[in-house]
Design an enzyme around this catalytic site. Sequence first.
Site, PDB file in Angstrom:
ATOM      1  N   LYS A  11      39.794  33.539  33.881  1.00 45.54           N
ATOM      2  CA  LYS A  11      39.233  34.298  33.112  1.00 45.54           C
ATOM      3  C   LYS A  11      39.848  34.467  31.515  1.00 45.54           C
ATOM      4  O   LYS A  11      40.823  33.710  31.475  1.00 45.54           O
ATOM      5  CB  LYS A  11      39.320  36.074  33.332  1.00 45.54           C
ATOM      6  CG  LYS A  11      38.599  36.088  34.749  1.00 45.54           C
ATOM      7  CD  LYS A  11      39.117  37.347  35.271  1.00 45.54           C
ATOM      8  CE  LYS A  11      38.135  37.873  36.725  1.00 45.54           C
ATOM      9  NZ  LYS A  11      38.344  39.084  37.041  1.00 45.54           N
ATOM     10  N   TYR A  51      28.141  39.795  37.471  1.00 43.53           N
ATOM     11  CA  TYR A  51      28.583  41.037  38.047  1.00 43.53           C
ATOM     12  C   TYR A  51      27.673  41.870  38.463  1.00 43.53           C
ATOM     13  O   TYR A  51      27.746  43.302  38.491  1.00 43.53           O
ATOM     14  CB  TYR A  51      29.532  41.630  37.062  1.00 43.53           C
ATOM     15  CG  TYR A  51      31.264  40.928  37.054  1.00 43.53           C
ATOM     16  CD1 TYR A  51      31.945  40.842  38.228  1.00 43.53           C
ATOM     17  CD2 TYR A  51      31.567  40.453  36.049  1.00 43.53           C
ATOM     18  CE1 TYR A  51      32.976  40.040  38.356  1.00 43.53           C
ATOM     19  CE2 TYR A  51      33.008  39.791  35.938  1.00 43.53           C
ATOM     20  CZ  TYR A  51      33.647  39.566  37.426  1.00 43.53           C
ATOM     21  OH  TYR A  51      34.647  39.095  37.305  1.00 43.53           O
ATOM     22  N   ASN A 114      43.209  40.684  35.048  1.00 40.52           N
ATOM     23  CA  ASN A 114      43.587  40.025  36.489  1.00 40.52           C
ATOM     24  C   ASN A 114      43.591  38.372  36.509  1.00 40.52           C
ATOM     25  O   ASN A 114      43.416  37.978  37.863  1.00 40.52           O
ATOM     26  CB  ASN A 114      43.073  40.733  37.604  1.00 40.52           C
ATOM     27  CG  ASN A 114      41.595  40.778  37.638  1.00 40.52           C
ATOM     28  OD1 ASN A 114      40.861  39.917  37.222  1.00 40.52           O
ATOM     29  ND2 ASN A 114      41.311  41.505  38.992  1.00 40.52           N
ATOM     30  N   HIS A 117      38.907  34.897  38.875  1.00 40.91           N
ATOM     31  CA  HIS A 117      37.935  35.371  39.723  1.00 40.91           C
ATOM     32  C   HIS A 117      37.813  34.185  41.000  1.00 40.91           C
ATOM     33  O   HIS A 117      37.775  33.202  40.850  1.00 40.91           O
ATOM     34  CB  HIS A 117      36.355  35.511  38.950  1.00 40.91           C
ATOM     35  CG  HIS A 117      35.413  35.548  39.968  1.00 40.91           C
ATOM     36  ND1 HIS A 117      34.822  36.663  40.578  1.00 40.91           N
ATOM     37  CD2 HIS A 117      34.494  34.709  40.461  1.00 40.91           C
ATOM     38  CE1 HIS A 117      33.632  36.528  41.170  1.00 40.91           C
ATOM     39  NE2 HIS A 117      33.672  34.936  41.280  1.00 40.91           N
ATOM     40  N   GLU A 128      27.058  32.071  42.778  1.00 41.03           N
ATOM     41  CA  GLU A 128      27.611  32.082  41.891  1.00 41.03           C
ATOM     42  C   GLU A 128      27.659  30.506  41.279  1.00 41.03           C
ATOM     43  O   GLU A 128      27.596  30.280  40.247  1.00 41.03           O
ATOM     44  CB  GLU A 128      29.033  32.477  41.953  1.00 41.03           C
ATOM     45  CG  GLU A 128      29.252  33.930  42.139  1.00 41.03           C
ATOM     46  CD  GLU A 128      30.631  34.516  42.489  1.00 41.03           C
ATOM     47  OE1 GLU A 128      30.796  35.751  42.943  1.00 41.03           O
ATOM     48  OE2 GLU A 128      31.358  33.886  42.990  1.00 41.03           O
TER      49      GLU A 128
HETATM   50  P1  DAT Z   1      37.204  40.831  42.784  1.00 38.53           P
HETATM   51  O1  DAT Z   1      37.433  40.268  41.214  1.00 38.53           O
HETATM   52  O2  DAT Z   1      38.756  40.827  43.337  1.00 38.53           O
HETATM   53  O3  DAT Z   1      36.253  40.228  43.590  1.00 38.53           O
HETATM   54  P2  DAT Z   1      35.515  42.905  42.246  1.00 38.53           P
HETATM   55  O4  DAT Z   1      34.536  42.054  42.528  1.00 38.53           O
HETATM   56  O5  DAT Z   1      35.643  44.328  43.112  1.00 38.53           O
HETATM   57  O6  DAT Z   1      36.932  42.522  42.460  1.00 38.53           O
HETATM   58  O7  DAT Z   1      35.576  43.548  40.875  1.00 38.53           O
HETATM   59  C1  DAT Z   1      35.463  42.445  39.778  1.00 38.53           C
HETATM   60  C2  DAT Z   1      36.265  42.656  38.627  1.00 38.53           C
HETATM   61  O8  DAT Z   1      35.915  44.068  38.025  1.00 38.53           O
HETATM   62  C3  DAT Z   1      37.615  42.761  38.867  1.00 38.53           C
HETATM   63  O9  DAT Z   1      38.353  41.256  39.180  1.00 38.53           O
HETATM   64  C4  DAT Z   1      38.367  43.416  37.976  1.00 38.53           C
HETATM   65  C5  DAT Z   1      37.318  44.372  37.629  1.00 38.53           C
HETATM   66  N1  DAT Z   1      37.439  45.887  38.415  1.00 38.53           N
HETATM   67  C6  DAT Z   1      37.504  45.964  39.537  1.00 38.53           C
HETATM   68  N2  DAT Z   1      37.785  47.234  39.817  1.00 38.53           N
HETATM   69  C7  DAT Z   1      38.406  47.605  38.745  1.00 38.53           C
HETATM   70  C8  DAT Z   1      38.615  49.238  38.132  1.00 38.53           C
HETATM   71  N3  DAT Z   1      38.784  49.957  39.308  1.00 38.53           N
HETATM   72  N4  DAT Z   1      39.034  49.254  37.036  1.00 38.53           N
HETATM   73  C9  DAT Z   1      38.594  48.298  35.941  1.00 38.53           C
HETATM   74  N5  DAT Z   1      38.312  47.119  36.197  1.00 38.53           N
HETATM   75  C10 DAT Z   1      38.006  46.816  37.735  1.00 38.53           C
HETATM   76 MG    MG Z   2      34.478  40.039  43.377  1.00 35.93          MG
END
Ligand code: DAT
Ligand code: MG
Length: 151
Positions: A11, A51, A114, A117, A128
């Site tokens: 990212k 997303y 974080n 991805h 994707e």
């Molecule tokens: P991942 O990236 O582990 O697959 P995800 O698909 O649930 O997680 O979410 C995509 C991204 O969105 C994640 O990397 C960071 C952001 N995100 C997820 N939950 C969040 C939250 N509660 N608050 C802020 N950002 C969040």
């Molecule tokens: Mg995800």
Amino acid sequence: DDCVHSFIAIKPDGVQRGLIGPIISRFENRGFKLVGIKLVSPSKKHLEEHYADLAEKSFFQGLIAYMGSGPVCAMIWEGRDAVKTGRSILGATNPLASAPGTIRGDFALDVGRNVCHGSDTVDNAKKEIALWFEETEIQSWKPAAFDWVYE
Ligand code: DAT
Ligand code: MG
């Protein structure tokens, strides 16, 4: 077949913080094979598609802005259980819950920063990869060390 492709992206925060090398090293060191890589500045529309499942979340707009705030290093890694193992190399979504030794557990603190991805299922990896890469950008090759990684 358990030898699959995963879509892994560094990212904008990971790129800005100079973590492309360290993140690539973790996948290389584990034995995975890089078959696609590029630096891209994805459009808002592209990120909203990537997303789409999270469109109803309160953090969605912030997530799209963050992901569009600088170049993203988009990659395809191939190898045994690449999707599942890729997720374990990344760590938990919230870095505070990520074990030391994972990318997020070693390099991040905030869920909204974080650094990486990774696809969560083989089906989503296919979607994707199709969204981020052209067929011609995906390489087929056999690393010299292949038989020293796989029995
Ligand atoms: P991942 O990236 O582990 O697959 P995800 O698909 O649930 O997680 O979410 C995509 C991204 O969105 C994640 O990397 C960071 C952001 N995100 C997820 N939950 C969040 C939250 N509660 N608050 C802020 N950002 C969040
Ligand atoms: Mg995800």
